[in-house]
Motif scaffolding. Structure first.
Motif, PDB file in Angstrom:
ATOM      1  N   MET A 172       0.795  -1.234   0.000  1.00 28.62           N
ATOM      2  CA  MET A 172       0.000   0.000   0.000  1.00 28.62           C
ATOM      3  C   MET A 172       0.830   1.288   0.000  1.00 28.62           C
ATOM      4  SD  MET A 172      -3.102  -0.045  -0.671  1.00 28.62           S
ATOM      5  CE  MET A 172      -3.271   1.698  -0.350  1.00 28.62           C
ATOM      6  N   PRO A 173       1.940   1.382   0.715  1.00 29.79           N
ATOM      7  CA  PRO A 173       2.699   2.642   0.662  1.00 29.79           C
ATOM      8  C   PRO A 173       3.117   3.018  -0.764  1.00 29.79           C
ATOM      9  CG  PRO A 173       3.409   1.345   2.534  1.00 29.79           C
ATOM     10  CD  PRO A 173       2.498   0.458   1.722  1.00 29.79           C
ATOM     11  N   ALA A 174       3.560   2.047  -1.539  1.00 23.31           N
ATOM     12  CA  ALA A 174       3.978   2.332  -2.922  1.00 23.31           C
ATOM     13  C   ALA A 174       2.778   2.702  -3.788  1.00 23.31           C
ATOM     14  CB  ALA A 174       4.698   1.121  -3.511  1.00 23.31           C
ATOM     15  N   LEU A 175       1.655   2.002  -3.617  1.00 18.64           N
ATOM     16  CA  LEU A 175       0.458   2.332  -4.392  1.00 18.64           C
ATOM     17  C   LEU A 175      -0.067   3.721  -4.033  1.00 18.64           C
ATOM     18  CD1 LEU A 175      -1.421  -1.086  -4.287  1.00 18.64           C
ATOM     19  CD2 LEU A 175      -0.374  -0.010  -6.296  1.00 18.64           C
ATOM     20  N   ALA A 176      -0.012   4.064  -2.761  1.00 16.09           N
ATOM     21  CA  ALA A 176      -0.513   5.369  -2.306  1.00 16.09           C
ATOM     22  C   ALA A 176       0.304   6.519  -2.880  1.00 16.09           C
ATOM     23  CB  ALA A 176      -0.519   5.427  -0.779  1.00 16.09           C
ATOM     24  N   ARG A 177       1.537   6.274  -3.240  1.00 16.16           N
ATOM     25  CA  ARG A 177       2.388   7.313  -3.832  1.00 16.16           C
ATOM     26  C   ARG A 177       2.106   7.529  -5.318  1.00 16.16           C
ATOM     27  NH1 ARG A 177       6.168   4.962  -0.284  1.00 16.16           N
ATOM     28  NH2 ARG A 177       7.009   3.623  -1.914  1.00 16.16           N
ATOM     29  N   MET A 178       1.348   6.639  -5.929  1.00 16.25           N
ATOM     30  CA  MET A 178       1.046   6.750  -7.364  1.00 16.25           C
ATOM     31  C   MET A 178      -0.218   7.597  -7.538  1.00 16.25           C
ATOM     32  SD  MET A 178       1.650   2.864  -8.643  1.00 16.25           S
ATOM     33  CE  MET A 178       3.281   2.191  -8.835  1.00 16.25           C
ATOM     34  N   PRO A 179      -0.110   8.783  -8.139  1.00 14.66           N
ATOM     35  CA  PRO A 179      -1.288   9.646  -8.274  1.00 14.66           C
ATOM     36  C   PRO A 179      -2.381   9.058  -9.168  1.00 14.66           C
ATOM     37  CG  PRO A 179       0.592  10.569  -9.460  1.00 14.66           C
ATOM     38  CD  PRO A 179       1.095   9.394  -8.690  1.00 14.66           C
ATOM     39  N   ALA A 190      -8.396   4.348  -6.000  1.00  9.88           N
ATOM     40  CA  ALA A 190      -8.989   3.642  -4.860  1.00  9.88           C
ATOM     41  C   ALA A 190      -8.347   2.263  -4.744  1.00  9.88           C
ATOM     42  CB  ALA A 190     -10.499   3.491  -5.047  1.00  9.88           C
ATOM     43  N   CYS A 191      -8.261   1.780  -3.521  1.00  7.28           N
ATOM     44  CA  CYS A 191      -7.758   0.429  -3.253  1.00  7.28           C
ATOM     45  C   CYS A 191      -8.723  -0.246  -2.284  1.00  7.28           C
ATOM     46  CB  CYS A 191      -6.371   0.463  -2.616  1.00  7.28           C
ATOM     47  SG  CYS A 191      -5.085   1.124  -3.687  1.00  7.28           S
ATOM     48  N   HIS A 192      -9.094  -1.469  -2.619  1.00  8.94           N
ATOM     49  CA  HIS A 192     -10.015  -2.222  -1.776  1.00  8.94           C
ATOM     50  C   HIS A 192      -9.404  -3.590  -1.479  1.00  8.94           C
ATOM     51  CE1 HIS A 192     -13.249   0.642  -2.661  1.00  8.94           C
ATOM     52  NE2 HIS A 192     -12.809   0.613  -3.905  1.00  8.94           N
ATOM     53  N   SER A 193      -9.217  -3.902  -0.221  1.00  9.95           N
ATOM     54  CA  SER A 193      -8.791  -5.229   0.184  1.00  9.95           C
ATOM     55  C   SER A 193     -10.008  -6.141   0.092  1.00  9.95           C
ATOM     56  CB  SER A 193      -8.256  -5.189   1.614  1.00  9.95           C
ATOM     57  OG  SER A 193      -7.864  -6.470   2.026  1.00  9.95           O
ATOM     58  N   VAL A 194      -9.877  -7.267  -0.600  1.00 10.91           N
ATOM     59  CA  VAL A 194     -11.016  -8.150  -0.823  1.00 10.91           C
ATOM     60  C   VAL A 194     -10.655  -9.586  -0.455  1.00 10.91           C
ATOM     61  CG1 VAL A 194     -12.028  -6.695  -2.626  1.00 10.91           C
ATOM     62  CG2 VAL A 194     -10.394  -8.470  -3.266  1.00 10.91           C
ATOM     63  N   ALA A 195     -11.688 -10.399  -0.297  1.00  7.47           N
ATOM     64  CA  ALA A 195     -11.496 -11.813   0.009  1.00  7.47           C
ATOM     65  C   ALA A 195     -11.645 -12.614  -1.276  1.00  7.47           C
ATOM     66  CB  ALA A 195     -12.527 -12.276   1.039  1.00  7.47           C
ATOM     67  N   GLY A 196     -10.979 -13.734  -1.346  1.00  5.81           N
ATOM     68  CA  GLY A 196     -11.094 -14.597  -2.517  1.00  5.81           C
ATOM     69  C   GLY A 196      -9.749 -14.789  -3.179  1.00  5.81           C
ATOM     70  N   ALA A 209       5.849  -4.405 -11.220  1.00  2.75           N
ATOM     71  CA  ALA A 209       7.233  -4.387 -10.741  1.00  2.75           C
ATOM     72  C   ALA A 209       7.363  -4.121  -9.241  1.00  2.75           C
ATOM     73  CB  ALA A 209       8.022  -3.323 -11.510  1.00  2.75           C
ATOM     74  N   LEU A 210       6.272  -3.768  -8.569  1.00  6.61           N
ATOM     75  CA  LEU A 210       6.357  -3.478  -7.136  1.00  6.61           C
ATOM     76  C   LEU A 210       6.740  -4.728  -6.350  1.00  6.61           C
ATOM     77  CD1 LEU A 210       3.190  -1.257  -6.551  1.00  6.61           C
ATOM     78  CD2 LEU A 210       5.571  -0.508  -6.694  1.00  6.61           C
ATOM     79  N   LYS A 211       7.582  -4.525  -5.358  1.00  8.44           N
ATOM     80  CA  LYS A 211       7.958  -5.612  -4.465  1.00  8.44           C
ATOM     81  C   LYS A 211       6.709  -6.081  -3.719  1.00  8.44           C
ATOM     82  CE  LYS A 211      11.112  -6.775  -0.735  1.00  8.44           C
ATOM     83  NZ  LYS A 211      12.163  -6.294   0.152  1.00  8.44           N
TER      84      LYS A 211
END
Length: 143
Positions: free
Chosen positions: A82-89, A93-99, A124-126
């Motif tokens: 999430m920190p890397a995704l949050a830096r991408m303008p 939105a990001c949703h944690s989901v089950a499945g 490419a994100l770790k």
């Protein structure tokens, strides 16, 4: 905050449809006085039910959007990526989901090439094992 009643829900629906409606228009629509509607809207804002007023662009301003379905690599979690995704303008939105999917990410880009570049940056994100891309063809309903 007290639970929402029918009038609160009607006010929210009206504002979701058009956040620029005047207090007088809202009052007429729900059958209350202007001051009563002002108090209700202020209470909804203070309670965080209404978090912001925004602009939704028309069809001429529609960006290219896509859902990215992410799977974490073994041993990684939401907290790792999430920190890397949050830096991408471009990430809206990001949703944690089950499945089978771990994270559902809404992104936007100006062109298909920019979307492809964004997808590659996410791949490419770790901590990311797999990304499935679902481009949005048409938006049929937004509330």
């Amino acid at each position: 905050m007290k639970t929402l009643d029918d009038i609160d829900r009607r006010l929210i629906a009206l504002l979701q449809d058009n956040a620029r409606l005047s207090t007088v228009h809202l009052a007429k629509s729900v059958g209350l006085s202007r001051s009563a509607v002002q108090e209700r809207v202020q209470r909804l804002e203070e309670a965080g039910v209404i978090a912001q007023y925004t602009v939704r662009l028309g069809s001429q301003g529609d960006p290219l959007r896509a859902w990215l379905l992410l799977r974490y690599a073994d041993g990684f979690t939401c907290d790792d990526v999430m920190p890397a995704l949050a830096r991408m303008p471009q990430v809206q939105a990001c949703h944690s989901v089950a499945g089978d999917i771990d994270l559902l990410v809404l992104v936007q880009a100006g062109t298909p090439a920019q979307l492809a570049d964004l997808r590659e940056a996410v791949v490419a994100l770790k901590g990311i094992d797999d990304v499935t891309t679902l481009p949005v063809l048409r938006t049929l309903l937004v509330r």
